[in-house]
Design a protein around this motif. Structure first.
Motif, PDB file in Angstrom:
ATOM      1  N   LYS A 101       0.826  -1.207   0.000  1.00 38.18           N
ATOM      2  CA  LYS A 101       0.000   0.000   0.000  1.00 38.18           C
ATOM      3  C   LYS A 101       0.865   1.263   0.000  1.00 38.18           C
ATOM      4  N   GLN A 104       2.209   1.795  -3.450  1.00 32.42           N
ATOM      5  CA  GLN A 104       1.168   2.314  -4.335  1.00 32.42           C
ATOM      6  C   GLN A 104       0.938   3.796  -4.074  1.00 32.42           C
ATOM      7  N   ALA A 105       0.972   4.203  -2.808  1.00 35.61           N
ATOM      8  CA  ALA A 105       0.787   5.614  -2.463  1.00 35.61           C
ATOM      9  C   ALA A 105       1.897   6.467  -3.046  1.00 35.61           C
ATOM     10  N   LEU A 106       3.077   5.891  -3.215  1.00 35.24           N
ATOM     11  CA  LEU A 106       4.207   6.607  -3.807  1.00 35.24           C
ATOM     12  C   LEU A 106       4.168   6.556  -5.335  1.00 35.24           C
ATOM     13  N   GLY A 107       3.177   5.835  -5.880  1.00 38.62           N
ATOM     14  CA  GLY A 107       3.046   5.751  -7.330  1.00 38.62           C
ATOM     15  C   GLY A 107       3.930   4.687  -7.941  1.00 38.62           C
ATOM     16  N   ARG A 108       4.395   3.766  -7.125  1.00 37.20           N
ATOM     17  CA  ARG A 108       5.236   2.673  -7.640  1.00 37.20           C
ATOM     18  C   ARG A 108       4.387   1.428  -7.819  1.00 37.20           C
ATOM     19  N   PRO A 109       4.638   0.670  -8.867  1.00 33.61           N
ATOM     20  CA  PRO A 109       3.842  -0.555  -9.111  1.00 33.61           C
ATOM     21  C   PRO A 109       4.175  -1.633  -8.084  1.00 33.61           C
ATOM     22  N   ARG A 110       3.262  -2.567  -7.931  1.00 30.04           N
ATOM     23  CA  ARG A 110       3.458  -3.692  -7.006  1.00 30.04           C
ATOM     24  C   ARG A 110       4.585  -4.553  -7.418  1.00 30.04           C
TER      25      ARG A 110
END
Length: 110
Positions: A101, A104-110
């Protein structure tokens, strides 16, 4: 399964004696049911099985705060019916989801 401290130069000797390589943990191990006597020189000094992985440079055991010993070779980042209850009970799975999570908040993919 009992993990071993096998130097790279001795990997072929360990393999000939029946040790197996765990690619996930990057460690040699002796499968359950196999006698440990031939592997004594690669066991920890206390005679206890070694878990985790060894930092080759510092020669010390490396584990994280949420480290969980799993008695079979699986990848904890992939679903496993045998490991799921152990990981859920330990808090590891929840911590892993928190990290995803945050990424994702940092805009990085899983």
């Amino acid at each position: 399964m009992t993990f071993l401290n096998v130097p790279y130069a001795e990997k072929d000797q360990a393999r000939e004696l029946g040790a197996r390589w765990n690619p996930t943990r990057k460690r040699w191990y002796v499968p359950n049911g196999v006698a440990l006597e031939p592997f004594e020189r690669w066991l920890s000094k206390e005679g206890e099985p070694v878990s985790g992985r060894t930092d080759a440079r510092a020669a010390k055991l490396v584990t994280g705060a949420r480290y969980v010993e799993i008695d079979h070779a699986c990848n904890p980042f992939e679903p496993c019916a045998q490991c799921a209850p152990v990981l859920a009970q330990s808090g590891w799975a929840a911590a892993h989801e928190d990290v995803l999570k945050a990424l994702q908040a940092l805009g990085r993919p899983r």
